[in-house]
Design a protein around this motif. Structure first.
Motif, PDB file in Angstrom:
ATOM      1  N   LYS A 103     -47.027 -32.306 -52.743  1.00  0.00           N
ATOM      2  CA  LYS A 103     -46.576 -33.309 -53.719  1.00  0.00           C
ATOM      3  C   LYS A 103     -45.426 -32.766 -54.549  1.00  0.00           C
ATOM      4  O   LYS A 103     -44.460 -33.471 -54.829  1.00  0.00           O
ATOM      5  N   PHE A 104     -45.545 -31.494 -54.958  1.00  0.00           N
ATOM      6  CA  PHE A 104     -44.479 -30.865 -55.740  1.00  0.00           C
ATOM      7  C   PHE A 104     -43.169 -30.874 -54.960  1.00  0.00           C
ATOM      8  O   PHE A 104     -42.124 -31.263 -55.478  1.00  0.00           O
ATOM      9  N   TYR A 105     -43.218 -30.452 -53.685  1.00  0.00           N
ATOM     10  CA  TYR A 105     -41.999 -30.396 -52.882  1.00  0.00           C
ATOM     11  C   TYR A 105     -41.426 -31.787 -52.622  1.00  0.00           C
ATOM     12  O   TYR A 105     -40.205 -31.973 -52.655  1.00  0.00           O
ATOM     13  N   ASP A 106     -42.282 -32.765 -52.368  1.00  0.00           N
ATOM     14  CA  ASP A 106     -41.793 -34.137 -52.188  1.00  0.00           C
ATOM     15  C   ASP A 106     -41.134 -34.645 -53.468  1.00  0.00           C
ATOM     16  O   ASP A 106     -40.061 -35.252 -53.437  1.00  0.00           O
ATOM     17  N   SER A 107     -41.766 -34.368 -54.596  1.00  0.00           N
ATOM     18  CA  SER A 107     -41.217 -34.767 -55.889  1.00  0.00           C
ATOM     19  C   SER A 107     -39.899 -34.045 -56.161  1.00  0.00           C
ATOM     20  O   SER A 107     -38.946 -34.641 -56.678  1.00  0.00           O
ATOM     21  N   LEU A 108     -39.832 -32.782 -55.799  1.00  0.00           N
ATOM     22  CA  LEU A 108     -38.620 -31.996 -55.991  1.00  0.00           C
ATOM     23  C   LEU A 108     -37.464 -32.584 -55.186  1.00  0.00           C
ATOM     24  O   LEU A 108     -36.348 -32.741 -55.701  1.00  0.00           O
ATOM     25  N   LYS A 109     -37.722 -32.946 -53.945  1.00  0.00           N
ATOM     26  CA  LYS A 109     -36.666 -33.545 -53.113  1.00  0.00           C
ATOM     27  C   LYS A 109     -36.181 -34.865 -53.711  1.00  0.00           C
ATOM     28  O   LYS A 109     -34.971 -35.119 -53.768  1.00  0.00           O
ATOM     29  N   ARG A 110     -37.124 -35.679 -54.192  1.00  0.00           N
ATOM     30  CA  ARG A 110     -36.740 -36.948 -54.826  1.00  0.00           C
ATOM     31  C   ARG A 110     -35.912 -36.698 -56.084  1.00  0.00           C
ATOM     32  O   ARG A 110     -34.917 -37.375 -56.339  1.00  0.00           O
ATOM     33  N   ILE A 112     -34.036 -34.107 -56.790  1.00  0.00           N
ATOM     34  CA  ILE A 112     -32.700 -33.644 -56.399  1.00  0.00           C
ATOM     35  C   ILE A 112     -31.833 -34.838 -56.023  1.00  0.00           C
ATOM     36  O   ILE A 112     -30.691 -34.963 -56.474  1.00  0.00           O
ATOM     37  N   GLU A 113     -32.382 -35.731 -55.206  1.00  0.00           N
ATOM     38  CA  GLU A 113     -31.640 -36.939 -54.806  1.00  0.00           C
ATOM     39  C   GLU A 113     -31.217 -37.752 -56.029  1.00  0.00           C
ATOM     40  O   GLU A 113     -30.063 -38.171 -56.151  1.00  0.00           O
ATOM     41  N   GLU A 114     -32.157 -37.978 -56.949  1.00  0.00           N
ATOM     42  CA  GLU A 114     -31.882 -38.780 -58.142  1.00  0.00           C
ATOM     43  C   GLU A 114     -30.837 -38.128 -59.042  1.00  0.00           C
ATOM     44  O   GLU A 114     -29.946 -38.808 -59.553  1.00  0.00           O
ATOM     45  N   LYS A 115     -30.945 -36.821 -59.247  1.00  0.00           N
ATOM     46  CA  LYS A 115     -30.005 -36.117 -60.130  1.00  0.00           C
ATOM     47  C   LYS A 115     -28.595 -36.149 -59.558  1.00  0.00           C
ATOM     48  O   LYS A 115     -27.628 -36.319 -60.284  1.00  0.00           O
ATOM     49  N   PHE A 116     -28.477 -36.000 -58.235  1.00  0.00           N
ATOM     50  CA  PHE A 116     -27.146 -36.056 -57.635  1.00  0.00           C
ATOM     51  C   PHE A 116     -26.557 -37.463 -57.747  1.00  0.00           C
ATOM     52  O   PHE A 116     -25.339 -37.605 -57.884  1.00  0.00           O
ATOM     53  N   LYS A 117     -27.394 -38.489 -57.713  1.00  0.00           N
ATOM     54  CA  LYS A 117     -26.879 -39.845 -57.934  1.00  0.00           C
ATOM     55  C   LYS A 117     -26.332 -39.979 -59.345  1.00  0.00           C
ATOM     56  O   LYS A 117     -25.307 -40.609 -59.568  1.00  0.00           O
ATOM     57  N   LEU A 118     -27.046 -39.397 -60.320  1.00  0.00           N
ATOM     58  CA  LEU A 118     -26.591 -39.445 -61.705  1.00  0.00           C
ATOM     59  C   LEU A 118     -25.294 -38.682 -61.900  1.00  0.00           C
ATOM     60  O   LEU A 118     -24.407 -39.125 -62.631  1.00  0.00           O
ATOM     61  N   VAL A 119     -25.180 -37.535 -61.257  1.00  0.00           N
ATOM     62  CA  VAL A 119     -23.984 -36.714 -61.388  1.00  0.00           C
ATOM     63  C   VAL A 119     -22.816 -37.432 -60.716  1.00  0.00           C
ATOM     64  O   VAL A 119     -21.730 -37.501 -61.286  1.00  0.00           O
ATOM     65  N   GLY A 120     -23.059 -37.940 -59.520  1.00  0.00           N
ATOM     66  CA  GLY A 120     -22.093 -38.771 -58.817  1.00  0.00           C
ATOM     67  C   GLY A 120     -20.699 -38.192 -58.697  1.00  0.00           C
ATOM     68  O   GLY A 120     -19.726 -38.910 -58.749  1.00  0.00           O
ATOM     69  N   LYS A 121     -20.616 -36.881 -58.550  1.00  0.00           N
ATOM     70  CA  LYS A 121     -19.291 -36.258 -58.453  1.00  0.00           C
ATOM     71  C   LYS A 121     -19.014 -35.711 -57.063  1.00  0.00           C
ATOM     72  O   LYS A 121     -18.228 -34.810 -56.892  1.00  0.00           O
ATOM     73  N   GLY A 122     -19.712 -36.245 -56.077  1.00  0.00           N
ATOM     74  CA  GLY A 122     -19.463 -35.825 -54.710  1.00  0.00           C
ATOM     75  C   GLY A 122     -19.959 -34.420 -54.385  1.00  0.00           C
ATOM     76  O   GLY A 122     -19.441 -33.773 -53.504  1.00  0.00           O
ATOM     77  N   HIS A 123     -20.965 -33.979 -55.127  1.00  0.00           N
ATOM     78  CA  HIS A 123     -21.535 -32.646 -54.851  1.00  0.00           C
ATOM     79  C   HIS A 123     -22.099 -32.610 -53.457  1.00  0.00           C
ATOM     80  O   HIS A 123     -22.772 -33.385 -52.974  1.00  0.00           O
TER      81      HIS A 123
END
Length: 123
Positions: A103-110, A112-123
């Motif tokens: 659950k921790f790893y699944d949550s971690l992957k989600r 990461i996905e969400e934070k990169f959407k917020l950053v939205g700088k093409g990382h």
């Protein structure tokens, strides 16, 4: 260099915890083993790996030295794909993959996905 967002800082914290966890597991060390090697406690190691709370850079430097990990690499944000790859590789090293850890790893992957959407700088 532009302004650093909260999401950027959160991603760096996730990256630090993920990279240090992977480095520890690659060496076959438990959190307790590592804590004993650096004269600390496993709770502190767990908090760093789960990116909970704040930890001094000095303690992170000591951990990096013990794990033969380049301290500076922790602070250069990797791409989303690279960070997700670190999480996937870490899963391969986990010898006791409980439901809670999964659950921790699944949550971690989600997260990461969400934070990169917020950053939205093409990382």
């Amino acid at each position: 260099m532009g302004k650093i967002s909260t999401a950027d800082i959160e991603l760096i914290n996730i990256q630090i915890g993920s990279l240090l966890r992977l480095a520890r597991l690659r060496k076959g060390l438990s959190q307790l083993d590592l804590a004993l090697l650096i004269n600390s406690n496993p709770t502190m190691i767990g908090r760093i790996e789960r990116f909970k709370g704040k930890t001094s850079w000095e303690k992170i430097l000591v951990i990096c030295k013990e794990l033969d990990f380049n301290f500076c690499e922790l602070f250069e944000l990797r791409s989303k794909e690279s960070l997700l790859s670190v999480v996937e590789e870490t899963l391969q090293y986990e010898d006791k993959l409980t439901k809670e850890k999964m659950k921790f790893y699944d949550s971690l992957k989600r997260e990461i996905e969400e934070k990169f959407k917020l950053v939205g700088k093409g990382h």
